[in-house]
Design a protein around this motif. Structure first.
Motif, PDB file in Angstrom:
ATOM      1  N   PRO A  20      -8.866  -8.337 -11.469  1.00 20.17           N
ATOM      2  CA  PRO A  20      -7.479  -7.942 -11.237  1.00 20.17           C
ATOM      3  C   PRO A  20      -6.857  -7.196 -12.419  1.00 20.17           C
ATOM      4  O   PRO A  20      -7.367  -7.235 -13.528  1.00 20.17           O
ATOM      5  CB  PRO A  20      -6.775  -9.273 -11.006  1.00 20.17           C
ATOM      6  CG  PRO A  20      -7.593 -10.247 -11.743  1.00 20.17           C
ATOM      7  CD  PRO A  20      -9.008  -9.768 -11.682  1.00 20.17           C
ATOM      8  N   HIS A  21      -5.747  -6.551 -12.118  1.00 21.46           N
ATOM      9  CA  HIS A  21      -4.988  -5.773 -13.096  1.00 21.46           C
ATOM     10  C   HIS A  21      -4.062  -6.744 -13.818  1.00 21.46           C
ATOM     11  O   HIS A  21      -2.861  -6.728 -13.659  1.00 21.46           O
ATOM     12  CB  HIS A  21      -4.204  -4.730 -12.289  1.00 21.46           C
ATOM     13  CG  HIS A  21      -3.415  -3.782 -13.112  1.00 21.46           C
ATOM     14  ND1 HIS A  21      -3.991  -2.841 -13.906  1.00 21.46           N
ATOM     15  CD2 HIS A  21      -2.083  -3.611 -13.238  1.00 21.46           C
ATOM     16  CE1 HIS A  21      -3.048  -2.132 -14.490  1.00 21.46           C
ATOM     17  NE2 HIS A  21      -1.879  -2.583 -14.105  1.00 21.46           N
ATOM     18  N   ASP A  22      -4.654  -7.630 -14.618  1.00 30.22           N
ATOM     19  CA  ASP A  22      -3.951  -8.839 -15.070  1.00 30.22           C
ATOM     20  C   ASP A  22      -3.827  -8.991 -16.573  1.00 30.22           C
ATOM     21  O   ASP A  22      -3.116  -9.874 -17.030  1.00 30.22           O
ATOM     22  CB  ASP A  22      -4.750 -10.070 -14.593  1.00 30.22           C
ATOM     23  CG  ASP A  22      -4.116 -10.726 -13.392  1.00 30.22           C
ATOM     24  OD1 ASP A  22      -3.142 -10.161 -12.885  1.00 30.22           O
ATOM     25  OD2 ASP A  22      -4.590 -11.787 -12.979  1.00 30.22           O
ATOM     26  N   ARG A  36     -11.211   3.269 -13.339  1.00 28.64           N
ATOM     27  CA  ARG A  36     -11.622   2.676 -12.066  1.00 28.64           C
ATOM     28  C   ARG A  36     -11.805   3.802 -11.059  1.00 28.64           C
ATOM     29  O   ARG A  36     -10.901   4.607 -10.840  1.00 28.64           O
ATOM     30  CB  ARG A  36     -10.523   1.713 -11.602  1.00 28.64           C
ATOM     31  CG  ARG A  36     -10.795   1.006 -10.306  1.00 28.64           C
ATOM     32  CD  ARG A  36      -9.664   0.027 -10.024  1.00 28.64           C
ATOM     33  NE  ARG A  36      -9.704  -0.440  -8.644  1.00 28.64           N
ATOM     34  CZ  ARG A  36     -10.460  -1.429  -8.229  1.00 28.64           C
ATOM     35  NH1 ARG A  36     -11.248  -2.049  -9.073  1.00 28.64           N
ATOM     36  NH2 ARG A  36     -10.443  -1.787  -6.956  1.00 28.64           N
ATOM     37  N   ARG A  55     -11.747   2.991  -4.598  1.00 29.30           N
ATOM     38  CA  ARG A  55     -10.417   2.915  -4.003  1.00 29.30           C
ATOM     39  C   ARG A  55     -10.304   1.707  -3.073  1.00 29.30           C
ATOM     40  O   ARG A  55      -9.292   1.496  -2.437  1.00 29.30           O
ATOM     41  CB  ARG A  55     -10.114   4.204  -3.219  1.00 29.30           C
ATOM     42  CG  ARG A  55      -9.857   5.398  -4.109  1.00 29.30           C
ATOM     43  CD  ARG A  55      -9.825   6.665  -3.310  1.00 29.30           C
ATOM     44  NE  ARG A  55     -11.143   7.003  -2.803  1.00 29.30           N
ATOM     45  CZ  ARG A  55     -11.448   7.115  -1.512  1.00 29.30           C
ATOM     46  NH1 ARG A  55     -10.536   6.932  -0.598  1.00 29.30           N
ATOM     47  NH2 ARG A  55     -12.668   7.423  -1.129  1.00 29.30           N
ATOM     48  N   PHE A  56     -11.385   0.931  -2.965  1.00 30.91           N
ATOM     49  CA  PHE A  56     -11.378  -0.175  -2.007  1.00 30.91           C
ATOM     50  C   PHE A  56     -10.543  -1.343  -2.519  1.00 30.91           C
ATOM     51  O   PHE A  56     -10.368  -1.497  -3.718  1.00 30.91           O
ATOM     52  CB  PHE A  56     -12.817  -0.606  -1.716  1.00 30.91           C
ATOM     53  CG  PHE A  56     -13.596   0.455  -1.015  1.00 30.91           C
ATOM     54  CD1 PHE A  56     -13.371   0.674   0.339  1.00 30.91           C
ATOM     55  CD2 PHE A  56     -14.484   1.256  -1.690  1.00 30.91           C
ATOM     56  CE1 PHE A  56     -14.068   1.677   0.994  1.00 30.91           C
ATOM     57  CE2 PHE A  56     -15.178   2.256  -1.040  1.00 30.91           C
ATOM     58  CZ  PHE A  56     -14.969   2.470   0.313  1.00 30.91           C
ATOM     59  N   PRO A  57     -10.040  -2.141  -1.585  1.00 29.73           N
ATOM     60  CA  PRO A  57      -9.177  -3.239  -2.035  1.00 29.73           C
ATOM     61  C   PRO A  57      -9.946  -4.301  -2.813  1.00 29.73           C
ATOM     62  O   PRO A  57     -11.157  -4.420  -2.702  1.00 29.73           O
ATOM     63  CB  PRO A  57      -8.619  -3.812  -0.729  1.00 29.73           C
ATOM     64  CG  PRO A  57      -9.525  -3.343   0.337  1.00 29.73           C
ATOM     65  CD  PRO A  57     -10.124  -2.061  -0.124  1.00 29.73           C
ATOM     66  N   LYS A  58      -9.167  -5.070  -3.581  1.00 30.72           N
ATOM     67  CA  LYS A  58      -9.784  -6.094  -4.424  1.00 30.72           C
ATOM     68  C   LYS A  58      -9.817  -7.428  -3.699  1.00 30.72           C
ATOM     69  O   LYS A  58      -8.888  -7.786  -2.970  1.00 30.72           O
ATOM     70  CB  LYS A  58      -8.974  -6.253  -5.712  1.00 30.72           C
ATOM     71  CG  LYS A  58      -9.144  -5.111  -6.671  1.00 30.72           C
ATOM     72  CD  LYS A  58      -8.316  -5.339  -7.925  1.00 30.72           C
ATOM     73  CE  LYS A  58      -8.517  -4.195  -8.889  1.00 30.72           C
ATOM     74  NZ  LYS A  58      -7.713  -4.326 -10.094  1.00 30.72           N
ATOM     75  N   ARG A  59     -10.878  -8.162  -3.988  1.00 30.87           N
ATOM     76  CA  ARG A  59     -11.023  -9.509  -3.427  1.00 30.87           C
ATOM     77  C   ARG A  59     -10.071 -10.463  -4.159  1.00 30.87           C
ATOM     78  O   ARG A  59      -9.836 -10.307  -5.363  1.00 30.87           O
ATOM     79  CB  ARG A  59     -12.476  -9.941  -3.671  1.00 30.87           C
ATOM     80  CG  ARG A  59     -12.824 -11.334  -3.262  1.00 30.87           C
ATOM     81  CD  ARG A  59     -14.206 -11.664  -3.805  1.00 30.87           C
ATOM     82  NE  ARG A  59     -14.222 -11.532  -5.257  1.00 30.87           N
ATOM     83  CZ  ARG A  59     -15.301 -11.269  -5.965  1.00 30.87           C
ATOM     84  NH1 ARG A  59     -16.458 -11.086  -5.390  1.00 30.87           N
ATOM     85  NH2 ARG A  59     -15.234 -11.175  -7.277  1.00 30.87           N
ATOM     86  N   THR A  60      -9.519 -11.417  -3.459  1.00 33.15           N
ATOM     87  CA  THR A  60      -8.653 -12.400  -4.124  1.00 33.15           C
ATOM     88  C   THR A  60      -9.069 -13.813  -3.745  1.00 33.15           C
ATOM     89  O   THR A  60      -9.782 -14.023  -2.760  1.00 33.15           O
ATOM     90  CB  THR A  60      -7.176 -12.218  -3.738  1.00 33.15           C
ATOM     91  OG1 THR A  60      -7.049 -12.345  -2.315  1.00 33.15           O
ATOM     92  CG2 THR A  60      -6.663 -10.850  -4.161  1.00 33.15           C
ATOM     93  N   ASN A  75      -9.281 -15.155  -9.479  1.00 35.24           N
ATOM     94  CA  ASN A  75      -9.411 -13.709  -9.259  1.00 35.24           C
ATOM     95  C   ASN A  75     -10.200 -13.018 -10.363  1.00 35.24           C
ATOM     96  O   ASN A  75     -10.820 -11.997 -10.151  1.00 35.24           O
ATOM     97  CB  ASN A  75      -8.014 -13.058  -9.255  1.00 35.24           C
ATOM     98  CG  ASN A  75      -7.332 -13.221  -7.926  1.00 35.24           C
ATOM     99  OD1 ASN A  75      -7.900 -13.810  -7.012  1.00 35.24           O
ATOM    100  ND2 ASN A  75      -6.123 -12.710  -7.816  1.00 35.24           N
TER     101      ASN A  75
END
Lengths: 171, 904, 318
Positions: free
Chosen positions: B100-102, B126, B129-134, B149
């Protein structure tokens, strides 16, 4: 030798040129919007503090004039407990703005902040915080970060899938 | 030695180690995740890829995982190869797909191994473009914060928690890309080593929850090398401070002591330093019943001088949780014959016996690392996981020593962790445990014995007799016990590094003597024998070396009217003696001066209270259970009038115009004086560099070179920056100005190296990865066996077997890693993890009394009656009952003792 | 008796005028630099910023008179005084107008050379006593520079002396009634100009204080009036060199219509302005360039000038 004399002659001729000086208090200069003046702390589009107290501005500050303490609310949103900038030390280099990952700290075109007493140049969070998003009106850090806060659960940020069901055995 | 070629340059390295290990030892920066110097290689993350070439003419080569490749002579590799670099960069890119962008809100940020490795491999943008898993997180209790995450699935946490530390309640769940590391449901992680996940996890999945409450980045912490004060092992720690409060404890690598890991009590017990109960200013009470008034330093000292001048007969009570220096200072002030160790007579006798045993010839007290290498262990009467948790973790490793030979036979390198674990599987080396109640090590034990302290001692003597008939025989031993003793003797004799471990835990002299007897008998058979004792507190042995009578002796002096004034050094008498006795002392004595850092009942009763410094605010020396003297250094300048106890004692001497008793201006003066007058402590001088030590003319900086906020921290008070405080006692400076590079190991304030911001930077400080610190591990053994002192085994009498009584139970102390130790209980997180007070009953006694779990019972002896809920402990032998040691309301008596139990 | 009082009066008047001029120069230089750099210079304090001078003086007099604890105190304090004394003493031999001079010395020119050599002590001592590496470097540079440039400064003046046949400055001025020496001694004039810049440590030859490299060179540790004395000393040096150029090459007080003393000051003022113009125009050379220029170009040139002048004078049969 000739060039030396020529240089002297050119400089001498400058006597008859127009002066470039802007006589400041009487004439106001044009200040570009990205001018590095007084530092502010901005807010998210939804009105909450943008600063997440990551300490990067403090770390990058070459004169060490930023001090803060991180804390978090009951839902896990980080914010600074206090945020202090000692403007009597600040050199307006703008590194803090560059380092800020959330666009919280911004430098503004205001530079008229002289004081007769140095303590008056120590700005606390209440002095720094403005009520708008400043230069980046649409950015909201928590909408792209993975952390859950109040009103944004896991998997609800931009470009995130819903939380994994770890009990599922489906491929 | 083998010669390997790295990027066409030859290097000489030790054969048989893993290539990654060799590369890191040579100083190359090869990125890695799943490998850990203590957990070794599994080859899971694919990050440490390098290119290997078949021979000199091979130009294509092939990618290998350096952590899975053994070093062989002539090995030809390239770290810098473009293809290998590309490979490593794409591995990072893949690991980062779902990260994550954390970082700004992540506590690991700035000391994150993943950050370091990402920078090292050069991945900056990065592309996906696919979504990130949470994931959803779990509440893992008061110590750890969980943020799943951020996980990169390196499996380090699992390998530490389950394989290394033996935890059962943590696992990996899910399949495919949905792996989840956590518990099967929310709840506190049960292992007392869970805190190490903070350091083991290469990113921010597990972070320190106590640190989060006052979070500060690594570079902003003022740090200093310190020693843990919460048990006798003396783990090396790095204490971090910011804005005048202690923020966290990190492990400080010391190969000989704690290696890479700490226990949770040591890691999270620090918050007592910031406690509300801290005394920051001197308190003066005009009359016993009057309210204590805060006073300034001068007024308080004047009052002390007035008190001590008025009536003669001053005695001093030292403390096993105060430094050697402070205890010595007090001893010097009151005189050796009027100095009393602040422990009960029973404990004092045990400590003395242990010290004598340690000095007897031939049998070495092992360092913690040597415990890890022991291949047969006999544990007598000590609940190690609760009294010295880090040693228990070492014992966990020791049971693997014997089965490891299986791997050797199959030519599996020992660092090939997964393969070794497959080979070893459940095989364990001999570990025999004899304790009154079940310990968390029992699941590893070959055999266990449950018994009263006397029965445990009898088993010990029986083993000793089996080994050598010089040792007295044990009469009336049961068949079962006899065969167990025989088995243990066989196991110890068959081992190359046998270890006997015991301690003061059951408060029984017989147990200590039995352990000593086993070790000596073993030595007589010609085997090398190690004997390790666990003592109650961080400086119990140091205080033992300084000597002095016990608390009972002090009480006797007072009650006899021989002493009118009392100075108590960092000791709460109400925890160490029976409450009535202490009350009596306070009735009788005329004046009491207490030096302590937290408010307690002694402080409430004192005439003058002088605020003394904690481990974080002063320098000093502790002697750990191995006999190793270790120096701890001041991390911060204390608030208010707080100062080191020895400075208060010096000030008292000055106020009394007896400056010649305490002519010290700095710690070095005091240490030199102590070393000169106490023969056994003469080595203390060498433990750490003296205060005038300089690196290239500079002091060593406590603050990192990127310490922030220097000109803003105190700006709200005054815009003029204060002068950095001076430090007369150590070569460290309270400043970012000073030496930042590699310093002698005893004074390493933090582990950091360019490009290595995480704790993994310790690699750069070791002589070889996983080996001792460059320059030698800090600490000096002060107690060595002396060949010319033969004391024999006089006084070792085999006790009679334990006979249960019908009217009473023998109350033994039950230890809890969280709760039994005084100071750590003042930390909210530890207090939350501590159990509620209870009384542990054996099933027989519970049946006899008609009690069930949770029933309220009264425990009574003499004048004391305690009302507690009962807890049936199904393995407690009949006739014994357990009282948790040190829990709130359960202190102020000395165990073991007989007590009557009845239902209420 | 009356003569002595008159003489003392003249000396005091000259002293007053010089100090006032050097103070005024601070303003003048800043205004001129502003003019040549398309800006204003001081323009806030009083009309045209004229009150800048009193403001600066008040400031510099009221600043803390501080000497660093590590400095060699007596020498540290003496150094700025030395420069003031030596430069002011040099003025003693300058004839401002017929009869308006402190001393009518027959070895006036030699006296000037001696005094200007002494002034280097001030800088060396100041730099040394400061116990600061930058100061020391500045002082070293100053001594080396002075040593090198002094040689041909003296030589360059010998042409004038030969032509005038006297070391007395009044005689030299009188000798220019027909023709200013700037014509026959043009080479000598150029050499003297260069050497004069070096002697007064003005840009482009201000290497001893070179802000960019040495912070402020020999006077890094100075503040308050002690710094002020160095400062005034420098401006006095400018006036001195300008006055000497006037005297030696441009006919001193000689001139039509106006009174002699006015002529003298007009000429001197022109050279002062020219000093500022040079400062506005040129960059600072590298140190080794400075020295090799001095020894390899200027010294031979000065010798050549001397030889030719000598030859011509011989040939003319005087």
């Amino acid at each position: 030798m000739v060039s030396l004399l020529k240089a002297m002659w050119i400089i001498f001729l400058h006597m008859f040129r127009k002066r470039e000086t802007i006589l400041y208090p009487e004439q106001k200069p044009y200040i570009p919007p990205r001018w590095r003046g007084r530092i502010i702390l901005s807010r998210d589009p939804d009105g909450a503090e943008r600063c997440v107290a990551c300490y990067l501005c403090a770390a990058v500050c070459p004169v060490d004039c930023i001090a803060l303490q991180a804390t978090q609310d009951e839902y896990g949103r980080r914010y600074p407990e206090f945020f202090r900038i000692n403007f009597s030390r600040c050199i307006f280099c703008g590194f803090c703005e560059e380092a800020c990952p959330t666009y919280a700290i911004q430098l503004t075109p205001d530079f008229e902040m002289c004081e007769y007493k140095r303590p008056n140049l120590v700005y606390e969070k209440e002095d720094l915080l403005i009520s708008g998003p400043g230069k980046y009106p649409d950015y909201n850090f928590y909408h792209v970060a993975g952390l859950a806060i109040k009103g944004k659960e896991k998997g609800e940020a931009e470009n995130e899938t819903p939380p994994v069901d770890i009990r599922s055995l489906l491929p | 030695m083998a010669v390997i070629y790295i990027d066409n340059k030859p290097y000489e390295v030790k054969e048989g180690q893993s290539l990654l290990n060799a590369c890191l030892s040579l100083g190359f920066s090869v990125p890695y995740f799943c490998w850990h110097p203590e957990l070794h290689s599994v080859g899971a993350c694919r990050q440490c890829a390098v290119k290997q070439f078949r021979n000199e003419s091979d130009t294509r080569g092939f990618i290998i995982m350096s952590c899975m490749t053994p070093v062989e002579d002539g090995l030809c590799i390239s770290i810098d190869d473009p293809e290998a670099r590309q490979f490593r960069a794409s591995i990072i890119e893949m690991l980062m797909l779902n990260h994550p962008h954390d970082c700004p809100v992540c506590d690991e940020g700035g000391e994150c191994h993943l950050q370091d490795m990402t920078v090292m491999t050069g991945h900056v943008r990065r592309r996906t473009r696919f979504p990130k898993r949470t994931y959803r997180n779990q509440d893992l209790g008061p110590f750890l914060n969980h943020e799943m995450n951020r996980c990169i699935q390196c499996y380090r946490c699992l390998r530490f928690y389950r394989d290394y530390a033996g935890g059962r309640d943590f696992n990996v769940f899910g399949i495919h890309q949905r792996l989840y590391f956590g518990r099967y449901e929310d709840g506190k992680l049960e292992s007392e080593f869970s805190g190490n996940l903070v350091e083991v996890c290469p990113t921010g999945v597990f972070t320190d929850k106590t640190f989060m409450k006052h979070f500060t980045r690594k570079w902003d912490l003022q740090t200093a090398p310190s020693i843990c004060v919460h048990c006798s092992v003396g783990c090396n720690t790095i204490v971090g401070e910011r804005y005048g409060t202690v923020r966290r404890i990190l492990n400080r690598f010391n190969r000989e002591v704690n290696g890479y890991f700490l226990c949770d009590r040591g890691r999270f017990g620090y918050e007592f330093v910031n406690s509300e109960l801290r005394i920051r200013r001197p308190l003066v009470r005009d009359a016993r019943t009057a309210e204590a008034q805060p006073a300034n330093k001068a007024a308080a000292l004047k009052r002390v001088a007035q008190i001590l001048r008025k009536t003669p007969g001053l005695i001093g009570i030292g403390s096993p949780r105060a430094s050697l220096e402070s205890n010595y200072a007090l001893r010097k002030l009151v005189g050796p014959d009027r100095f009393f160790a602040g422990v009960s007579g029973a404990e004092q006798r045990l400590i003395t016996a242990i010290l004598d045993s340690m000095r007897k010839p031939s049998v070495l007290s092992p360092s913690l690392q040597e415990v890890e290498r022991a291949d047969a262990v006999l544990l007598l009467g000590e609940d190690v996981p609760n009294t010295a948790p880090r040693l228990a973790l070492a014992l966990r490793q020791s049971v693997r020593v014997r089965p490891m030979t299986l791997a050797d036979q199959l030519c599996v390198p020992r660092w090939m962790d997964h393969a070794v674990r497959l080979v070893v599987h459940d095989a364990r080396g001999p570990l025999y445990i004899a304790t009154p109640y079940r310990t968390r090590l029992d699941s590893l034990a070959t055999k266990t014995l449950r018994g009263a302290p006397d029965d445990i001692a009898r088993l010990g003597f029986a083993v000793a007799h089996e080994l050598s008939t010089d040792s007295p025989a044990v009469a009336g031993l049961s068949e079962e016990a006899q065969s167990l003793a025989h088995e243990i003797a066989q196991a110890l004799q068959g081992a190359s590094c046998p270890l006997v471990m015991s301690g003061t835990g059951c408060g029984s002299m017989a147990v200590v003597q039995a352990a000593d007897a086993v070790a000596r008998s073993l030595r007589k058979t010609g085997r090398p024998a190690m004997l390790s004792f666990i003592v109650p507190e961080c400086n119990s042995l140091g205080l033992g070396i300084l000597g002095g009578g016990s608390l009972e002796d002090a009480v006797e002096r007072i009650l006899k009217g021989d002493a009118h004034n009392l100075i108590i050094l960092q000791s709460n008498l109400f925890r160490r003696l029976d409450r009535e006795t202490v009350e009596e002392v306070f009735e009788k004595i005329e004046h009491v001066v207490v030096l302590d850092h937290v408010a307690n009942r002694c402080v409430e009763r004192a005439d003058v209270v002088l605020p003394s410094a904690t481990f974080a605010e002063s320098d000093g020396t502790f002697v750990n259970n191995e006999g190793r003297g270790q120096r701890f250094f001041q991390v911060m300048v204390p608030q208010g009038d707080v100062q080191a106890s020895w400075r208060w004692i010096r000030d008292i001497a000055d106020a009394l115009d007896k400056g010649e008793l305490a002519p010290w201006t700095s710690l070095d003066d005091l240490i030199a004086d102590m070393a000169a007058s106490v023969q056994r402590l003469k080595e203390v001088v060498r433990i750490a560099p003296a205060a005038d030590f300089r690196m290239t003319g500079m002091r060593i900086a406590r603050e990192s070179h990127r310490y922030s906020g220097r000109t803003a921290v105190t700006a709200y008070v005054s815009v003029h920056e204060p002068k950095p405080p001076q430090d007369d006692d150590s070569p460290l400076a309270f400043s970012m100005e000073g030496f930042q590079g590699h310093v002698p190991p005893a004074v390493i304030p933090r582990f950091w190296s360019p490009g290595w911001n995480s704790i993994q930077a310790v690699n750069k400080f070791q002589s070889e990865v996983g080996g001792p610190l460059a320059g030698g591990d800090p600490g000096i053994r002060l107690i060595e066996p002396m060949e010319n002192v033969e004391k024999g085994q006089e006084g070792a009498i085999v006790p009679e077997p334990f006979r249960p009584r019908t009217d009473a139970c023998l109350l033994v102390p039950l230890f809890h890693v969280f709760g039994s130790e005084e100071l750590s209980m003042l930390s909210p997180a530890i207090a939350e993890a501590a159990p509620e007070p209870y009384v542990g009953l054996s099933p027989e006694d519970a049946d006899r009394l008609g009690l069930r779990d949770g029933n309220t019972v009264a425990v009574r002896w003499d004048e004391t009656e305690l009302t507690l809920p009962a807890k049936i402990m199904d393995d407690l032998p009949g006739g014994l009952a357990g009282l948790p040691h040190g829990l709130p309301g359960l202190s102020g008596f000395v165990l073991p003792r007989w007590g009557k139990i009845r239902a209420k | 008796m009356k003569g002595i009082i008159l003489q003392t009066g003249v000396a005091l008047a000259i002293l007053g005028v010089l100090v006032a001029m050097s103070a005024g120069l601070i303003w003048l230089e800043r205004r001129l630099l502003g003019l040549w750099q398309d800006r204003y210079g001081p323009n806030r304090a009083g009309r045209l910023g004229l009150l800048q001078v009193p403001a600066d003086m008040i400031k510099i007099f009221t600043k803390e008179d501080w000497a660093p604890p590590f400095a060699d105190k007596p020498v540290f304090i003496a150094a700025p005084a030395v420069i003031m004394v030596t430069v002011l003493l040099s003025f003693a031999v300058i004839p401002f107008a017929p009869g308006v001079a402190v001393a009518d010395l027959n070895i006036g020119l030699l006296f000037f050379l001696a005094m200007s050599s002494l002034s280097v002590y001030s800088i060396v001592l100041g730099g040394w006593a400061s116990k600061n590496k930058y100061s020391l470097l500045g002082a070293l540079r100053a001594s080396c520079q002075m040593l090198s440039y002094e040689v041909f400064m003296g030589l360059s003046l010998m042409g004038v002396v030969m032509l005038a046949g006297s070391f007395n400055l009044r005689d030299i001025v009188e000798a220019q009634r027909d023709l200013w020496f700037c014509v026959p001694q043009f080479a000598g004039l150029i050499i003297f100009l260069v050497a004069g810049f070096a002697e007064s440590r003005r840009l482009p030859f201000d290497l001893p204080e070179a802000e960019n490299e040495l912070v402020a060179g020999f006077h890094v540790e100075y503040s308050g009036m002690k710094f002020g004395m160095f400062f005034v000393g420098e401006y006095l040096g400018i006036i001195l060199i300008s006055a000497l150029i006037t005297t030696l090459f441009f006919g001193g007080w000689l001139g039509p219509v106006l009174p002699p003393v006015v002529w003298f000051f007009v000429k001197t003022f022109a050279f002062i302005c020219w000093f500022v113009l040079i400062r506005a125009s040129y960059y600072r050379p590298r140190y080794d360039q400075l020295l090799s220029f001095g020894w390899k170009v200027m010294l031979p040139l000065a010798l050549l000038n001397l030889a030719i002048t000598g030859g011509v004078v011989l040939a003319a049969g005087r």
